[in-house]
Structure formats: C-alpha cells, structure tokens
Design a protein around this motif. Structure first.
Motif, PDB file in Angstrom:
ATOM      1  N   GLY A 158       0.833  -1.196   0.000  1.00  0.00           N
ATOM      2  CA  GLY A 158       0.000   0.000   0.000  1.00  0.00           C
ATOM      3  C   GLY A 158       0.866   1.243   0.000  1.00  0.00           C
ATOM      4  N   GLY A 159       0.654   2.122   0.964  1.00  0.00           N
ATOM      5  CA  GLY A 159       1.433   3.345   1.017  1.00  0.00           C
ATOM      6  C   GLY A 159       2.486   3.297   2.105  1.00  0.00           C
ATOM      7  N   VAL A 160       3.391   4.289   2.063  1.00  0.00           N
ATOM      8  CA  VAL A 160       4.339   4.460   3.152  1.00  0.00           C
ATOM      9  C   VAL A 160       3.907   5.689   3.941  1.00  0.00           C
ATOM     10  CG1 VAL A 160       6.704   5.116   3.751  1.00  0.00           C
ATOM     11  CG2 VAL A 160       6.287   3.316   2.066  1.00  0.00           C
ATOM     12  N   ILE A 161       3.717   5.524   5.237  1.00  0.00           N
ATOM     13  CA  ILE A 161       3.331   6.650   6.073  1.00  0.00           C
ATOM     14  C   ILE A 161       4.567   7.113   6.830  1.00  0.00           C
ATOM     15  CG2 ILE A 161       1.884   7.452   7.982  1.00  0.00           C
ATOM     16  CD1 ILE A 161       0.728   4.419   6.193  1.00  0.00           C
ATOM     17  N   VAL A 162       5.010   8.317   6.514  1.00  0.00           N
ATOM     18  CA  VAL A 162       6.167   8.882   7.193  1.00  0.00           C
ATOM     19  C   VAL A 162       5.664   9.571   8.445  1.00  0.00           C
ATOM     20  CG1 VAL A 162       8.083  10.476   7.002  1.00  0.00           C
ATOM     21  CG2 VAL A 162       7.359   9.155   5.009  1.00  0.00           C
ATOM     22  N   ASN A 163       6.032   9.020   9.588  1.00  0.00           N
ATOM     23  CA  ASN A 163       5.486   9.506  10.851  1.00  0.00           C
ATOM     24  C   ASN A 163       6.501  10.371  11.585  1.00  0.00           C
ATOM     25  OD1 ASN A 163       3.598   9.758  12.877  1.00  0.00           O
ATOM     26  ND2 ASN A 163       4.024   7.762  13.808  1.00  0.00           N
ATOM     27  N   LEU A 164       6.021  11.154  12.530  1.00  0.00           N
ATOM     28  CA  LEU A 164       6.878  11.939  13.414  1.00  0.00           C
ATOM     29  C   LEU A 164       7.803  12.885  12.659  1.00  0.00           C
ATOM     30  CD1 LEU A 164       7.867   9.025  15.851  1.00  0.00           C
ATOM     31  CD2 LEU A 164       6.208  10.812  16.292  1.00  0.00           C
ATOM     32  N   VAL A 165       7.264  13.522  11.624  1.00  0.00           N
ATOM     33  CA  VAL A 165       8.074  14.460  10.842  1.00  0.00           C
ATOM     34  C   VAL A 165       8.270  15.742  11.650  1.00  0.00           C
ATOM     35  CG1 VAL A 165       8.164  15.840   8.732  1.00  0.00           C
ATOM     36  CG2 VAL A 165       7.259  13.511   8.675  1.00  0.00           C
ATOM     37  N   ARG A 166       9.498  16.215  11.649  1.00  0.00           N
ATOM     38  CA  ARG A 166       9.808  17.435  12.396  1.00  0.00           C
ATOM     39  C   ARG A 166       9.093  18.637  11.796  1.00  0.00           C
ATOM     40  NH1 ARG A 166      13.785  16.383  15.782  1.00  0.00           N
ATOM     41  NH2 ARG A 166      14.309  14.281  15.156  1.00  0.00           N
ATOM     42  N   PRO A 167       8.673  19.564  12.647  1.00  0.00           N
ATOM     43  CA  PRO A 167       8.032  20.765  12.108  1.00  0.00           C
ATOM     44  C   PRO A 167       9.030  21.573  11.272  1.00  0.00           C
ATOM     45  CG  PRO A 167       8.464  20.993  14.468  1.00  0.00           C
ATOM     46  CD  PRO A 167       8.757  19.575  14.116  1.00  0.00           C
ATOM     47  N   ARG A 168       8.508  22.233  10.242  1.00  0.00           N
ATOM     48  CA  ARG A 168       9.413  23.016   9.402  1.00  0.00           C
ATOM     49  C   ARG A 168       9.314  24.483   9.770  1.00  0.00           C
ATOM     50  NH1 ARG A 168       7.657  19.477   4.434  1.00  0.00           N
ATOM     51  NH2 ARG A 168       8.636  17.617   5.256  1.00  0.00           N
ATOM     52  N   ASP A 169       9.935  24.807  10.876  1.00  0.00           N
ATOM     53  CA  ASP A 169       9.819  26.165  11.376  1.00  0.00           C
ATOM     54  C   ASP A 169      10.815  27.120  10.737  1.00  0.00           C
ATOM     55  OD1 ASP A 169       7.688  25.814  13.095  1.00  0.00           O
ATOM     56  OD2 ASP A 169       8.959  24.975  14.661  1.00  0.00           O
ATOM     57  N   LEU A 170      11.871  26.585  10.158  1.00  0.00           N
ATOM     58  CA  LEU A 170      12.890  27.470   9.594  1.00  0.00           C
ATOM     59  C   LEU A 170      12.839  27.451   8.074  1.00  0.00           C
ATOM     60  CD1 LEU A 170      16.096  26.876  11.731  1.00  0.00           C
ATOM     61  CD2 LEU A 170      14.350  28.624  11.970  1.00  0.00           C
ATOM     62  N   PRO A 171      12.939  28.635   7.455  1.00  0.00           N
ATOM     63  CA  PRO A 171      12.999  28.671   6.000  1.00  0.00           C
ATOM     64  C   PRO A 171      14.297  28.021   5.496  1.00  0.00           C
ATOM     65  CG  PRO A 171      13.326  30.867   6.943  1.00  0.00           C
ATOM     66  CD  PRO A 171      12.939  29.962   8.064  1.00  0.00           C
ATOM     67  N   ASP A 172      14.281  27.537   4.245  1.00  0.00           N
ATOM     68  CA  ASP A 172      15.399  26.759   3.715  1.00  0.00           C
ATOM     69  C   ASP A 172      16.740  27.493   3.770  1.00  0.00           C
ATOM     70  OD1 ASP A 172      13.826  24.641   3.345  1.00  0.00           O
ATOM     71  OD2 ASP A 172      13.584  24.880   1.164  1.00  0.00           O
ATOM     72  N   ASP A 173      16.727  28.797   3.399  1.00  0.00           N
ATOM     73  CA  ASP A 173      18.005  29.509   3.384  1.00  0.00           C
ATOM     74  C   ASP A 173      18.566  29.610   4.806  1.00  0.00           C
ATOM     75  OD1 ASP A 173      15.760  31.016   3.913  1.00  0.00           O
ATOM     76  OD2 ASP A 173      16.671  32.914   3.286  1.00  0.00           O
ATOM     77  N   ALA A 174      17.660  29.791   5.781  1.00  0.00           N
ATOM     78  CA  ALA A 174      18.114  29.878   7.163  1.00  0.00           C
ATOM     79  C   ALA A 174      18.690  28.548   7.616  1.00  0.00           C
ATOM     80  CB  ALA A 174      16.957  30.283   8.072  1.00  0.00           C
ATOM     81  N   LEU A 175      18.107  27.428   7.124  1.00  0.00           N
ATOM     82  CA  LEU A 175      18.615  26.102   7.472  1.00  0.00           C
ATOM     83  C   LEU A 175      20.061  25.965   7.060  1.00  0.00           C
ATOM     84  CD1 LEU A 175      15.998  23.332   6.653  1.00  0.00           C
ATOM     85  CD2 LEU A 175      16.908  24.001   8.873  1.00  0.00           C
ATOM     86  N   ALA A 176      20.348  26.404   5.817  1.00  0.00           N
ATOM     87  CA  ALA A 176      21.702  26.284   5.297  1.00  0.00           C
ATOM     88  C   ALA A 176      22.662  27.105   6.159  1.00  0.00           C
ATOM     89  CB  ALA A 176      21.746  26.751   3.845  1.00  0.00           C
ATOM     90  N   LEU A 177      22.251  28.326   6.487  1.00  0.00           N
ATOM     91  CA  LEU A 177      23.099  29.183   7.317  1.00  0.00           C
ATOM     92  C   LEU A 177      23.296  28.568   8.705  1.00  0.00           C
ATOM     93  CD1 LEU A 177      21.740  32.746   6.443  1.00  0.00           C
ATOM     94  CD2 LEU A 177      23.977  31.791   5.861  1.00  0.00           C
TER      95      LEU A 177
END
Lengths: 398, 337
Positions: free
Chosen positions: B232-251
């Motif tokens: 069937g499907g794959v359920i990805v559980n317990l995903v971390r919230p995405r509170d930071l924008p991508d550019d900030a993540l890199a920095l």
C-alpha cells in the motif's frame, strides 16, 4: 488513622513524591572486574543495539576484554564492526583503541545455526539428522516466536562457558531481540521447559503407558480431531518430531535452567534501555519489576533519545508569545522570519522536554532508586566507531 | 480529497518498532470511519495498545465499539460518520472459535483443551499462531453465514506485527507449506492467501525519517512484492516541524546565522536577550538543520520506493484522543483513507 494523625494531607508511607533518580555510573559498572555480563533489554526501537555496542566499545577501550553479542544491528553499524556475516563466531573489531590493554570482539546471532548446534551436541548423529530434517523442527528453529530469545540466551551461555574455560573474555555484553515485549527473552527458557513438560507432549510420547492408559479414550478423540483439522501426515510428522526431540530435551532443559541461573548470578548486570515515550517507559517499568521479582541484578535505566537541554532560559510560552509578536510586526513590514522560526523551534523543544521530564518523573515515582543515565538524541545516526565512542561518552557523563 | 485506496477492504499497518504503527492504525480507522464507513481495527500482539490509545478498558476477544468517525462537511452536516469497533485477537480464543465454527467438535474440542493441545498449538506449533491470528482477521473481512449476527464491516484495519515479520505473518500458506501439504487447513490457508494477495488488501508501512527504519521499509516492500502481497502506502510519521525557511537552514548548518539581527529582533519584541540565549537558539537551529538534512536524505530514499507516501507531523505534546482525530483528518486529506 496513621500515627502522624494531626498532620493533614500527609500521604501514606508507600507513596512518595518523585525525587531525582540517582545517576547511573556507567564507568564504575564496566570497570568493575566483578561485572562479567551486561544484558541490555527494552522494547523495540529504543536504541538497544547501539547502547550495547557503545557500552562494549567503551569497556574495551578502558581495558576490558569484551565480546558483544548483537541481534540485528543496522547494516552500516554491522559493517563498521566487521560483522556483516552471520557465522555465529565472534570476530575482532578493527580500530579499537587497545592502549589500555582491552579488546573487542563482536558477533551477530544466527538463530538457526545456534539451534542446530545444540541439537547436534545433544543427540546421536542419526537422531540429530532426523530432527534437523523434520518440517516441525525447521519451522520451529527459524520462526517460532521465542526461538530468537531462547537462542540469544543459549549463545550467551556458550560464550560464557567458553570464556570461563579459556579466559577469552572477561566481559560479555548482550543485546536482546526486538521482542513483542521486553519480557519475552526472560520467559523463553521457562517456556521451552514448560512446553517439554506439557501434557500433550507427554501424551504423544507415551500414549499407552501408565496413567495415560486411562485417557486412551480421550486420546482417540484428540487424535481424531487433530487428523480432521490437520490431516494425517501432519500428525505423523509431529509425532516423529516430538519423539526425536524428547531425547535431547533433557539437555535442553538443563541448559535453559543454567542460563537462567547465570542471569541471576552476581556478575550479571541488567541495563534497561528506553526512550522517553510512554510505551517504552511502560515496558521499562514492567521490566524493572520483573527483574526484581526474579531476583535479577538491575544496574539501571538508560533513557536514549532525550531532547537536549537548551542553554538559554526561555519558556515555551514566552517563546511562542514572542514569535507571535514578531509575526505581528512582520505583517506591518518588519523582518523576523528567521527569529520567529527559531522561537517556535525552541518552544517545540521546551514542550518535548517538559513532556519527557513528566514521563521520567512518573517512572521515578513508581520506581525510586533506579539509577538512570539520560542520553541526549544525537543529530545524526550512529554507524561507526566514532559515533559509538560519542554515545559511550554521553552514557558515562554524569 | 478522494481515497487512493477505494477498493481496499483490509488495511494492514506495519512498521519498525517505535515508529508509531499503532497510532497510524488507530488514526486510519478513524479516518475511514469519518467517511461513513463501519470499521473494525484489530490488534494481534497482545499489547493492548489500542485500548490505551483510545483510553478504554483492555479489549476482550469481542468486537467492542470504541469511537465514532469525524463529522465532515460544512457544520458537520456531511457524511454521517461510521463507527470504529476494536478487537483484540488472541490465538487461543481464535482457535476455539474456529473449531466451534467449522468443525462442531463438541466433546473433542474440550478434550483438545484438556490435553493441552490448544496450548501447544498456540504457543509452540510453528506457524499455527500466525495462521490463527490472520484467520480471524480474514473472517472479519469476509464474513459468512457461519458467524451469525456478526457486524458487516466496510473496512478492517490490522495493527500488524513489525516490518521484519510482516511477510512471514501474512504468507500463511508458505508458512504452513512445510507442515500441511494437503488437508482442510491447507485449503483454508489458500483461501486466505487469495484475499491477502488481492487488490482488496493493502499493506501500509509506517516509518520515520531515520536510516534504519527507512532501510527496513525498503527491505519490507521488496519482501512483500516477492511474496506477491500488495504493497500500500508508506506513512512517514513523526516528521519534524518546518519552522525554519530553507536559506536559514543552510546558514544554521554552517553556523553562520546572523546572531546580531536575531538579537535585535528579540529585543524589539521585549525578550530579554543574553549571549547564552542567542547562542543557544543558534545551536538549536544547527541541531535542527543537521536533523532536517538527514531527514531530507532519507525522504529522498522514501520517494524512490515508488509507492504513495503520506506524512504525519510529530506532535510535541504526545498523542491523545484529540491528537488521533487530528492525525485522522491529515490522513484523510492526504488520501490514505
């Protein structure tokens, strides 16, 4: 009325407010030459394998001659320890710092060949052959729920006997199988014994002897029913299997009991591994109670994957409120996306910490005095000796 | 959003230990029920995880009503919600019920129990335990006249054994092949396999974005496919919230966040900043960035599995009944139910 009558609101003598649990002194445990066996147990997915490997590596680099028996390590971890092959033989782990005079061997349990070895060692060659080829045995040795647990204990017994005799190791670290319940492996030897003593088995073995004679009419019903449900061939196979195994069972039972006694011996220490999750801690609590009940020596509790303590003092509520104020300013044109994100991230961590602290406090209230080591979650997976060393340091940090 | 699995009657939910498979099974049952379906959710590992999740007494070997689906549509006036029943299947009860239902063994059935055959069959006789558990699930999906007065369910959700054991668990005819080559048990097993291999079954795998669970999911899918069981499907559980924008993540990952700007912005909203606090926030961001990077690399692997994926966020406060409804709504919106 309790003797302390006038003092209102006093709790009973058996209830206590949760205090801090004592810290688990990992180094004292693994440095103590009296510690010969460390068993890591806990429910699945809490990092048992990593914990046992890290303990073993740390002990080895502090001068012990260690063997670690793992059940199902992650592929890359197995590779880094040189145990990708399932050959049931401990192999030296490369790149272990041996300056303190220790060493580390590792092996991965092969359930089926461990079982085969026991049969071969207990039965005559012909009988062993009959058993090894019986369809019931094949399924029993590969997929019976409990076989893995039992074989892990069997292997522990073997390695221990060997180490005693030849002085190969002075510390054995055992990882336990990812059981349905953490209790399964303790019950495995017992379950096997009681299976062997089961009425049905005895009946199959001696249908016409002694008191069984009285039950012959009942037995006719039973075999009739079994034939109806299973078919005649299955019943014949089953009878052959039971008859053949019976000869080696005496040996089995004695071994199972020896292993059980070994687990109660003073040189053994149990380390219960958990994650800061309700299910994992509930399992850990059961286990602690069970170990006490069975007079098995509990060294302490390791709580893996704890949220790391933040450095600054800012509560979740303050952080969220500040994030909202920043968002309000942003809608008026000010900057602050990053800062708001940082604050939400921080609030999230603070909430997780609060939840974990509450869970641990609940555990401590019910099981005061269980020495505990809290290992913060690492940002990345552990798959080499460097990672294991890091986990070892975190385990020993007090 | 419509369901990706409209034909499926049996949803099997598996996953590595600790990934939250019971949570997903429970929320999937709720999600199905909120579309007006009557759902049965089964537990087979004796853990009573469902009872804890729904905050009810330990479940007996009897279908017990435990919840009602969400009301959907404007003002909750949409589809009339269905019910969720739960069943805790233990092999002993399943065997006795099976014998009573199919063989009318009467006295012999009691004799089996007295002679320890039931205990033998359910504790050590290889494979039999699994067959009894799957057999009861099969019966619930494909109710026939033998089980008089039983509820007909539109869907059955099985909180199954972990990924490492799922193929063996469902592959009942193979498991029995060595034991019973002919006979009534064999033909029963074959009938069960027909359902398990049909498009009316889907085996969903729950994972978290970490190396070992993702690897196990990939292995599990391969094994299921090799055994002809429908993935069937794959359920990805317990995903971390995405509170930071991508550019900030890199920095953040590079340790190059503009701490002065952060400090100024915090000051502006009245947070009393210290160097420790700002450094601490930056360190947390760095940790988070490192984990997010790891998650992204694992997510790329999940995407390569070639099956539909669904995502559930980590709830910082843990799971309670309200949380379950929340997850159920997410699963429904994403089309798992």
């Amino acid at each position: 009325m309790s003797p302390a009558g006038p003092r209102q609101g006093r709790v009973g003598p058996l209830a206590a407010h949760p205090g801090e649990s004592p810290a688990l002194d990992v180094d004292a445990l693994i440095d103590d030459p009296q510690t010969r066996i460390v068993v890591c147990c806990g429910s699945g997915g809490v990092g048992k394998t990593t914990t046992s490997a890290a303990l073993a590596l740390r002990a080895a680099e502090r001068g012990r001659k260690v063997v670690v028996l793992t059940i199902d390590p992650a592929r890359r971890l197995a590779q880094s320890m040189g145990i990708e092959e399932l050959d049931n033989t401990p192999r030296p782990v490369a790149d272990v710092d041996a300056t303190a005079g220790g060493s580390l061997d590792a092996m991965m349990l092969d359930m089926k060949s461990t079982f085969d070895e026991v049969v071969l060692s207990q039965a005559t060659p012909e009988k062993a052959k009959a058993i090894l080829e019986n369809p019931f045995y094949i399924v029993l040795s590969t997929s019976f729920a409990g076989t893995q647990e039992y074989m892990a204990m069997e292997k522990l017994g073997q390695i221990h006997a060997d180490a005693q005799e030849r002085g190969t190791y002075d510390l054995i670290v055992v990882d336990t199988p990812p059981s349905r319940s953490a209790l399964d492996f303790l019950d495995a030897p017992e379950r096997l014994s009681s299976f062997l003593d089961g009425r049905f088995i005895r009946l199959m073995l001696a249908p016409a002897k002694g008191p069984a004679k009285l039950m012959t009419a009942g037995l006719g019903l039973v075999t009739g029913a079994l034939t109806k449900v299973l078919g005649a061939q299955v019943l014949t196979d089953l009878q052959t299997f039971v008859a053949a195994l019976d000869t080696v069972f005496g040996g089995f039972r004695a071994r199972a009991q020896r292993t059980y006694a070994l687990l109660q011996a003073p040189g053994t220490a149990f380390v219960v591994v958990a994650a800061p999750e309700p299910d994992a801690l509930r399992e850990a609590a059961y286990f602690v109670e069970r170990l006490n009940g069975d007079r098995m020596p509990l060294a302490g509790l390791v709580v893996n994957r704890a949220s790391p303590e933040p450095r600054g003092k800012l509560s979740a509520e303050e952080a969220l409120a500040a994030a909202e104020r920043i968002e309000a300013r942003r809608s008026a044109g000010a900057t602050g996306e990053l800062t708001a994100g940082l604050l939400r991230l921080h609030a999230d961590r603070m909430r997780s910490l609060a939840r974990e602290a509450a869970l641990r406090a609940r555990f401590t209230a019910a099981h005061p005095g269980v020495a505990t080591a809290v290992v913060p979650a690492l940002a990345s997976d552990v798959h080499d000796l460097r990672g294991l060393r890091r986990v070892g340091e975190l385990l020993a940090r007090r | 959003m419509s369901s990706d699995w409209p034909r499926v009657r049996l949803h099997v939910v598996t996953g590595k230990g600790g990934t939250g498979k019971t949570t997903v099974a429970a929320s999937l049952a709720l999600a199905l029920a909120s579309q007006g379906k009557n759902v049965l959710v089964c537990e087979v590992e004796g853990r009573q995880g469902l009872a804890r999740m729904f905050d009810v007494d330990p479940l007996p070997y009897a279908e017990t009503r435990i919840a009602t689906g969400l009301r959907t549509g404007p003002d909750g006036a949409g589809t009339r919600p269905g019910t969720v029943h739960a069943l805790h299947i233990d092999p002993e009860s399943a065997l006795l019920e099976y014998l009573a239902m199919y063989y009318r063994l009467g006295r012999a059935g009691k004799a089996l129990d007295r002679f320890g055959v039931i205990e033998f069959a359910t504790t050590i006789a290889p494979g039999v335990r699994d067959v009894l558990l799957t057999g009861k699930v099969f019966e619930a999906v494909q109710r026939n006249s033998r089980n008089k007065g039983a509820i007909q369910y539109d869907a059955v959700v099985l909180d199954a054994p972990p990924t490492g054991r799922i193929t063996q668990f469902l592959n009942v005819s193979d498991e029995l092949a060595g034991l019973a080559k002919v006979g009534p048990i064999k033909s029963q097993a074959d009938t069960m396999m027909t359902l398990f291999r049909s498009p009316r079954t889907a085996v969903h795998l729950v994972t978290v974005l970490e190396e070992m669970p993702v690897q196990e999911t990939a292995d599990g899918i391969e094994e299921l496919r090799a055994a002809g069981l429908p993935v069937g499907g794959v359920i990805v559980n317990l995903v971390r919230p995405r509170d930071l924008p991508d550019d900030a993540l890199a920095l953040a990952a590079a340790g190059k966040l503009d701490k002065e700007a952060v400090r100024a912005e915090l000051d502006a909203v009245g947070v009393s900043t210290t160097k420790t606090l700002v450094d601490g926030l930056a360190a947390e961001a760095r940790d988070h960035a490192e984990r997010r990077a790891l998650e992204e690399s694992q997510r790329a692997l999940v995407d390569q599995l070639g099956v539909p994926t669904y995502e559930l966020e980590r709830l910082a406060g843990g799971i309670d009944l309200g949380g379950l409804y929340d997850l159920a709504a997410t699963l429904r919106d994403q089309g798992l139910a």
